[in-house]
Motif scaffolding. Sequence first.
Motif, mmCIF file in Angstrom:
data_model
loop_
_atom_site.group_PDB
_atom_site.id
_atom_site.type_symbol
_atom_site.label_atom_id
_atom_site.label_comp_id
_atom_site.label_asym_id
_atom_site.label_seq_id
_atom_site.Cartn_x
_atom_site.Cartn_y
_atom_site.Cartn_z
ATOM 1 N N LEU A 177 0.825 -1.210 0.000
ATOM 2 C CA LEU A 177 0.000 0.000 0.000
ATOM 3 C C LEU A 177 0.856 1.256 0.000
ATOM 4 O O LEU A 177 0.539 2.232 -0.690
ATOM 5 C CB LEU A 177 -0.960 -0.023 1.193
ATOM 6 C CG LEU A 177 -2.061 -1.080 1.108
ATOM 7 C CD1 LEU A 177 -2.818 -1.165 2.428
ATOM 8 C CD2 LEU A 177 -2.991 -0.793 -0.051
ATOM 9 N N ASP A 178 1.951 1.249 0.758
ATOM 10 C CA ASP A 178 2.866 2.397 0.756
ATOM 11 C C ASP A 178 3.466 2.604 -0.629
ATOM 12 O O ASP A 178 3.577 3.733 -1.103
ATOM 13 C CB ASP A 178 3.997 2.207 1.777
ATOM 14 C CG ASP A 178 3.529 2.392 3.214
ATOM 15 O OD1 ASP A 178 2.428 2.951 3.426
ATOM 16 O OD2 ASP A 178 4.266 1.958 4.113
ATOM 17 N N ASP B 8 1.029 4.145 -3.006
ATOM 18 C CA ASP B 8 0.856 5.582 -2.779
ATOM 19 C C ASP B 8 1.835 6.414 -3.597
ATOM 20 O O ASP B 8 1.552 7.551 -3.946
ATOM 21 C CB ASP B 8 1.024 5.924 -1.295
ATOM 22 C CG ASP B 8 -0.176 5.515 -0.460
ATOM 23 O OD1 ASP B 8 -1.259 5.272 -1.041
ATOM 24 O OD2 ASP B 8 -0.027 5.435 0.775
#
Length: 124
Positions: A19-20, A23
């Motif tokens: 998820l990081d 981003d």
Amino acid sequence: MTATSHSESDCVEFALTILDTLDTCETTATTVDEVFRLLAEQRRRLLVDVMRTFGEPITLPDAAEEVAVRETGKPVSSISAERVHEVYISLYHDHLPRLVDSGLLEYDQERDMVFPAALRDLTF
């Protein structure tokens, strides 16, 4: 509060890392979904890993052997010819076409050779 197993903790950490990374990527949600669908099958991930490891064209039969080795954790001499053939058939009919359509791999059917395609630009 329940104790979290090491495996669950690893899964959570991996998910958060992904998820990081997402981003910081400039890509659409549709593309992310397509990539997750493409890599959802372990055999596809193993084939991509085999191609990254070799970093050069190899025959599909050799790729099937390597995938079977990674699936079973056994040396190729301990894997039945039937098992390797089953892996070959599934790669040929299902997994390889999907990876070729995505642009990750290339395939020369006449020579039965798999090429790293997009993977050849990666640092190994």
